[in-house]
Design an enzyme around this catalytic site. Sequence first.
Site, PDB file in Angstrom:
ATOM      1  N   GLY A  31     -10.562  17.164   0.103  1.00 24.74           N
ATOM      2  CA  GLY A  31     -11.128  18.209   1.034  1.00 24.74           C
ATOM      3  C   GLY A  31     -10.294  18.169   2.707  1.00 24.74           C
ATOM      4  O   GLY A  31      -9.016  17.707   2.534  1.00 24.74           O
ATOM      5  N   GLY A  36      -1.294  23.268   3.013  1.00 25.59           N
ATOM      6  CA  GLY A  36      -0.563  22.625   1.970  1.00 25.59           C
ATOM      7  C   GLY A  36      -1.216  22.808   0.635  1.00 25.59           C
ATOM      8  O   GLY A  36      -1.235  23.498  -0.392  1.00 25.59           O
ATOM      9  N   HIS A  37      -2.820  22.546   0.854  1.00 26.45           N
ATOM     10  CA  HIS A  37      -3.813  22.701  -0.438  1.00 26.45           C
ATOM     11  C   HIS A  37      -3.842  24.239  -0.394  1.00 26.45           C
ATOM     12  O   HIS A  37      -3.929  24.617  -1.854  1.00 26.45           O
ATOM     13  CB  HIS A  37      -5.340  22.209   0.232  1.00 26.45           C
ATOM     14  CG  HIS A  37      -5.361  20.971   0.615  1.00 26.45           C
ATOM     15  ND1 HIS A  37      -5.332  20.498   1.681  1.00 26.45           N
ATOM     16  CD2 HIS A  37      -5.301  19.728  -0.157  1.00 26.45           C
ATOM     17  CE1 HIS A  37      -5.372  19.067   1.645  1.00 26.45           C
ATOM     18  NE2 HIS A  37      -5.446  18.647   0.400  1.00 26.45           N
ATOM     19  N   GLY A 147       0.765  18.236  -4.923  1.00 25.79           N
ATOM     20  CA  GLY A 147       1.723  18.049  -4.011  1.00 25.79           C
ATOM     21  C   GLY A 147       2.778  17.145  -4.199  1.00 25.79           C
ATOM     22  O   GLY A 147       2.664  16.035  -4.506  1.00 25.79           O
ATOM     23  N   GLN A 153       1.965   9.255  -6.274  1.00 20.09           N
ATOM     24  CA  GLN A 153       0.560   9.573  -6.978  1.00 20.09           C
ATOM     25  C   GLN A 153       1.339  10.414  -8.375  1.00 20.09           C
ATOM     26  O   GLN A 153       0.647  10.483  -9.248  1.00 20.09           O
ATOM     27  CB  GLN A 153       0.065  10.296  -6.059  1.00 20.09           C
ATOM     28  CG  GLN A 153      -1.164  10.903  -6.650  1.00 20.09           C
ATOM     29  CD  GLN A 153      -2.288  11.405  -5.716  1.00 20.09           C
ATOM     30  OE1 GLN A 153      -3.082  10.678  -4.955  1.00 20.09           O
ATOM     31  NE2 GLN A 153      -2.112  12.847  -5.289  1.00 20.09           N
ATOM     32  N   VAL A 176       4.589  21.038   1.857  1.00 21.73           N
ATOM     33  CA  VAL A 176       4.433  22.256   3.082  1.00 21.73           C
ATOM     34  C   VAL A 176       4.678  21.352   4.422  1.00 21.73           C
ATOM     35  O   VAL A 176       3.959  20.436   4.590  1.00 21.73           O
ATOM     36  CB  VAL A 176       2.994  23.024   3.247  1.00 21.73           C
ATOM     37  CG1 VAL A 176       3.247  23.936   4.159  1.00 21.73           C
ATOM     38  CG2 VAL A 176       3.057  23.724   1.867  1.00 21.73           C
TER      39      VAL A 176
END
Length: 282
Positions: A31, A36-37, A147, A153, A176
């Site tokens: 959230g 970027g999301h 991303g 990750q 981004v």
Amino acid sequence: MQLLNTVPDLRAVIKEWRLAGESIAFVPTMGNLHAGHIDLVNKAKASADRVVVSIFVNPTQFGVGEDFSTYPRTEQADQEKLITASVDALFLPAVSDVYSSDAATVITVSGISERYCGAFRSGHFSGVATVVCKLFNIVQPDKALFGLKDFQQLTVIKTMVRDLNIPVEIIPVATVREESGLALSSRNGYLTALEKQVAPEIYRALCVIKEAVLAGGQSFEELEKQGLMTLEQFGFKPDYLCICRAHDLNLASDEDAELVILVAAKLGKTRLIDNIYFSRGN
Ligand code: PAF
């Protein structure tokens, strides 16, 4: 957009889509959505018939003394952004919908999870791998988008998917950045106005090291030291800055062509991570 809070409700919707022969792309998030999301969502839309986004601030990836309780929760604004982006379904579970109180299984991707951020955030990548594996089992997507900003990750997740034969295609998406070069992150909101001006230096340092690697003539160790010193001069407290080979994140040697420079540093109370990926083409 359908808002689904429980696993059975989400599964029922997914079953209908599957019966209609539709493909599904998945964007897991915690959230506090930023551009970027939304870029991940747009790329997901271009790659499948249906897009599912999850918002779940996953307690198991936060260590003691980390920001789980203060992590920005902006569900109303997030939902509006996802509706504007024409997402098909938002999975917004409670902690008890994801973890049973007597949960006994965790996923550990050994080796890679203990280095770099893993060395400073004990158990973090185990929490990430476990929740992502669970979300993959719940959503059963064809594709999942992550991303490149969280390069380690992404490597952990790709390794888990390979090792556990999880039938999902992982699609990495470019970081981004603000015009200043600062990578977008939900944690940028913790920066003071003054820190926000300094924060782009982390990416500038990466760009300088990249150019020096491409020019040759200096050892990687020297360049890492110089990078750390530059960050300290700007007031950062670096955790690490390492020139790695991109495919497995081991420290790079002169023979490696595909490189990524990983960095994590604290600026005031905010821990920033960033990286730059490039090829030497030799
Ligand atoms: O990158 C994130 O936002 C989280 O680590 C993820 C992948 C959603 C797992 O909680």
